[in-house]
Design a protein around this motif. Structure first.
Motif, short mmCIF file in Angstrom:
data_model
loop_
_atom_site.label_atom_id
_atom_site.label_comp_id
_atom_site.label_asym_id
_atom_site.label_seq_id
_atom_site.Cartn_x
_atom_site.Cartn_y
_atom_site.Cartn_z
N HIS A 1 0.81 -1.22 0.00
CA HIS A 1 0.00 0.00 0.00
C HIS A 1 0.85 1.28 0.00
O HIS A 1 0.47 2.28 -0.61
CB HIS A 1 -0.94 0.02 1.21
CG HIS A 1 -2.01 -1.02 1.15
ND1 HIS A 1 -1.76 -2.35 1.40
CD2 HIS A 1 -3.33 -0.92 0.88
CE1 HIS A 1 -2.88 -3.03 1.28
NE2 HIS A 1 -3.84 -2.19 0.96
N HIS B 1 -2.87 -6.39 -5.19
CA HIS B 1 -3.79 -5.90 -4.16
C HIS B 1 -4.65 -7.07 -3.66
O HIS B 1 -5.85 -7.14 -3.91
CB HIS B 1 -4.67 -4.80 -4.74
CG HIS B 1 -5.46 -4.03 -3.73
ND1 HIS B 1 -4.89 -3.20 -2.79
CD2 HIS B 1 -6.80 -3.95 -3.52
CE1 HIS B 1 -5.83 -2.65 -2.05
NE2 HIS B 1 -7.00 -3.10 -2.47
N SER C 1 -7.62 -5.57 0.93
CA SER C 1 -7.57 -4.17 1.30
C SER C 1 -7.17 -4.00 2.77
O SER C 1 -7.41 -4.88 3.61
CB SER C 1 -8.94 -3.51 1.08
OG SER C 1 -9.88 -3.98 2.03
N ARG D 1 -9.32 3.38 4.44
CA ARG D 1 -9.89 3.51 3.10
C ARG D 1 -9.10 4.51 2.26
O ARG D 1 -8.92 4.34 1.05
CB ARG D 1 -11.37 3.91 3.18
CG ARG D 1 -12.28 2.77 3.61
CD ARG D 1 -13.73 3.07 3.27
NE ARG D 1 -14.25 4.20 4.04
CZ ARG D 1 -14.91 4.09 5.18
NH1 ARG D 1 -15.14 2.88 5.71
NH2 ARG D 1 -15.36 5.15 5.81
N ASP E 1 -6.01 2.71 1.10
CA ASP E 1 -6.36 1.84 -0.02
C ASP E 1 -6.53 2.65 -1.31
O ASP E 1 -6.03 2.27 -2.38
CB ASP E 1 -7.66 1.09 0.27
CG ASP E 1 -7.48 -0.05 1.27
OD1 ASP E 1 -6.38 -0.64 1.31
OD2 ASP E 1 -8.44 -0.35 2.01
N ARG E 2 -7.24 3.74 -1.20
CA ARG E 2 -7.52 4.56 -2.37
C ARG E 2 -6.25 5.12 -2.99
O ARG E 2 -6.05 5.07 -4.22
CB ARG E 2 -8.47 5.70 -1.97
CG ARG E 2 -8.58 6.86 -2.96
CD ARG E 2 -9.13 6.43 -4.29
NE ARG E 2 -10.54 6.14 -4.23
CZ ARG E 2 -11.28 5.83 -5.29
NH1 ARG E 2 -10.72 5.74 -6.49
NH2 ARG E 2 -12.55 5.57 -5.18
N LEU F 1 -4.37 2.36 -4.85
CA LEU F 1 -4.99 2.02 -6.13
C LEU F 1 -4.75 3.11 -7.17
O LEU F 1 -4.51 2.82 -8.35
CB LEU F 1 -6.50 1.81 -5.93
CG LEU F 1 -6.89 0.60 -5.07
CD1 LEU F 1 -8.39 0.63 -4.77
CD2 LEU F 1 -6.52 -0.70 -5.76
N VAL G 1 -6.10 -8.66 -8.45
CA VAL G 1 -6.90 -9.20 -7.35
C VAL G 1 -7.08 -10.70 -7.61
O VAL G 1 -6.83 -11.19 -8.71
CB VAL G 1 -8.27 -8.51 -7.24
CG1 VAL G 1 -8.12 -7.05 -6.82
CG2 VAL G 1 -9.05 -8.59 -8.55
N HIS H 1 -13.37 -9.70 -4.95
CA HIS H 1 -12.46 -8.61 -4.61
C HIS H 1 -12.43 -7.56 -5.71
O HIS H 1 -12.26 -6.37 -5.43
CB HIS H 1 -11.06 -9.16 -4.34
CG HIS H 1 -10.90 -9.75 -2.98
ND1 HIS H 1 -10.02 -10.77 -2.69
CD2 HIS H 1 -11.54 -9.47 -1.81
CE1 HIS H 1 -10.11 -11.08 -1.41
NE2 HIS H 1 -11.03 -10.32 -0.86
N LEU I 1 -13.61 -3.27 -5.33
CA LEU I 1 -12.78 -2.12 -5.65
C LEU I 1 -13.66 -0.91 -5.97
O LEU I 1 -14.81 -1.06 -6.42
CB LEU I 1 -11.89 -2.42 -6.85
CG LEU I 1 -10.81 -3.49 -6.69
CD1 LEU I 1 -10.11 -3.71 -8.03
CD2 LEU I 1 -9.81 -3.10 -5.62
N LYS J 1 -15.14 -11.14 5.34
CA LYS J 1 -13.92 -11.40 4.59
C LYS J 1 -13.80 -12.87 4.23
O LYS J 1 -13.36 -13.22 3.12
CB LYS J 1 -12.70 -10.96 5.42
CG LYS J 1 -11.38 -11.14 4.69
CD LYS J 1 -10.21 -10.66 5.54
CE LYS J 1 -8.88 -10.92 4.86
NZ LYS J 1 -7.73 -10.51 5.68
#
Length: 373
Positions: free
Chosen positions: A92, A111, A114, A136, A139-140, A143, A151, A156, A160, A277
């Motif tokens: 990340h 990825h 997350s 978050r 994560d954003r 990406l 993924v 998953h 996204l 999950k």
């Protein structure tokens, strides 16, 4: 192509990137590794959400790793042009460094899970609040830094952000060549069924249900179970299984020794959790167990059905009775056990071998990807 495998990934803790590297090399690509593993596992990183005063330690460790990654990247570029950069799992932050260092080179982010989803599964961050917003955001940003996002399941991919769907590619986790080189042992029908579980005892694994299943098998001397690993639910699992004298508990098995160790058993156990999950992942251990030729028993979830297919025997998630019954049947019917092992191995060779795993990724990267000026 000439790839640069880049980041603070640890192939012993998270072998997914090792599968990708193996596959790229088998497909004929050149892969140079610039890797400095961060001395902190997933649990340690997530635990910092509970102890934010420890974050400077993470920053210091990450900074030391990054200084070596920068130097390694310079050396790699002197040896030739890099066509694509593969940032390993738990990248990340690494992906942002890669983006800075390789501004006009396609960046591929593995990825797998997350940050927000991992913290929620481990009970360290709810669905709202400052911690979840921070994760978050992490994560954003990760990406956004990547040109291609890898993924492991359609679920998953669906999770996204919408604007990341077009640059995502689904590839199974698969298993490294070491797992395919391992062979399960042939045992006489009179010997106990040898079952193994390897994991970190997180809620995802559903080890509470596994412990209950082991208790139900307490009077079954023909089933021997080896439990490998430790984690947050280890004590609870062990307490639930305490009535079973045919369970062996091992703290851990070193990575290089693990394929042969698992292959010495008849059955490899997957996951049985009921968390959100757990319903959306296919654990690495399922691919590895099948590659080693074990019969695989795991929870009946859509992604496992879709990605693993006939390589596994499925039981309802969270159902200790069903899990115990599945093991009883394999212990009683050795012909069925042999069929399950053979089917798992053949399916793995057809679908989970590294070169097959990376096929879609190579196609995606070989398609012109917009680069950044």
């Amino acid at each position: 192509m000439r790839w640069l495998a880049f980041g603070t990934y640890d192939v012993h803790r998270h072998p997914r990137v090792a599968v990708l590297i193996d596959g790229l090399r088998e497909a004929g690509d050149d892969v140079v590794e610039v890797n400095d593993p961060l001395p902190l596992d997933t649990a340690g990183r997530v635990q910092m959400l509970k102890q934010p005063w420890r974050l400077p330690v993470l920053a210091w460790q990450l900074g030391r790793c990054w200084s070596r990654l920068v130097a390694g990247s310079r050396r790699a570029r002197k040896d030739g042009e890099v066509d694509a950069v593969l940032v390993g799992y738990l990248g990340h932050f690494d992906v942002r460094l890669a983006r800075f260092l390789f501004r006009k080179t396609p960046i591929v982010l593995d990825h797998l899970v997350s940050a927000a989803g991992t913290a929620t599964d481990r009970g360290l961050a709810g669905s709202g609040g400052a911690k979840q917003k921070l994760l978050r955001w992490i994560d954003r940003k990760a990406l956004n830094s990547a040109d291609v996002v890898v993924v492991d399941t359609p679920e998953h991919l669906a999770a996204l952000p919408t604007d990341a769907h077009d640059k995502a590619v689904v590839t199974p986790v698969g298993a490294t060549r070491a797992w395919f080189a391992a062979q399960t042992a042939d045992r006489a029908d009179s010997e106990p069924l040898q079952v193994v579980f390897v994991g970190l005892f997180t809620p995802l694994h559903g080890t509470a249900y596994l412990g209950d299943a082991l208790a139900l098998l307490a009077d079954e001397p023909g089933i021997h179970v080896t439990m490998v690993g430790k984690g947050q639910d280890h004590a609870d699992c062990r307490a639930r299984a305490a009535a079973n004298p045919n369970v062996e508990w091992i703290d851990w098995v070193a990575g290089p020794d693990l394929p042969a160790f698992v292959a010495s058993h008849d059955v490899s156990l997957g996951i049985f959790g009921t968390t959100a999950k757990a319903q959306n992942v296919v654990p690495t251990k399922v691919y590895q167990g099948a590659a080693a030729g074990c019969a695989v028993v795991t929870s009946d979830t859509p992604p496992q059905r879709e990605m693993v297919g006939e390589a596994a025997i499925y039981v309802p998630a969270g159902d200790a009775e069903a899990l115990a019954d599945a093991l009883r049947k394999l212990a009683a019917d050795r012909a069925a056990l042999k069929t399950a092992k053979t089917t798992a191995r053949q399916h793995a060779e057809e679908h989970f071998y590294p070169a097959r795993v990376v096929a879609a990724l190579r196609d995606r990267v070989n398609t012109p990807v917009p680069t950044r000026g």
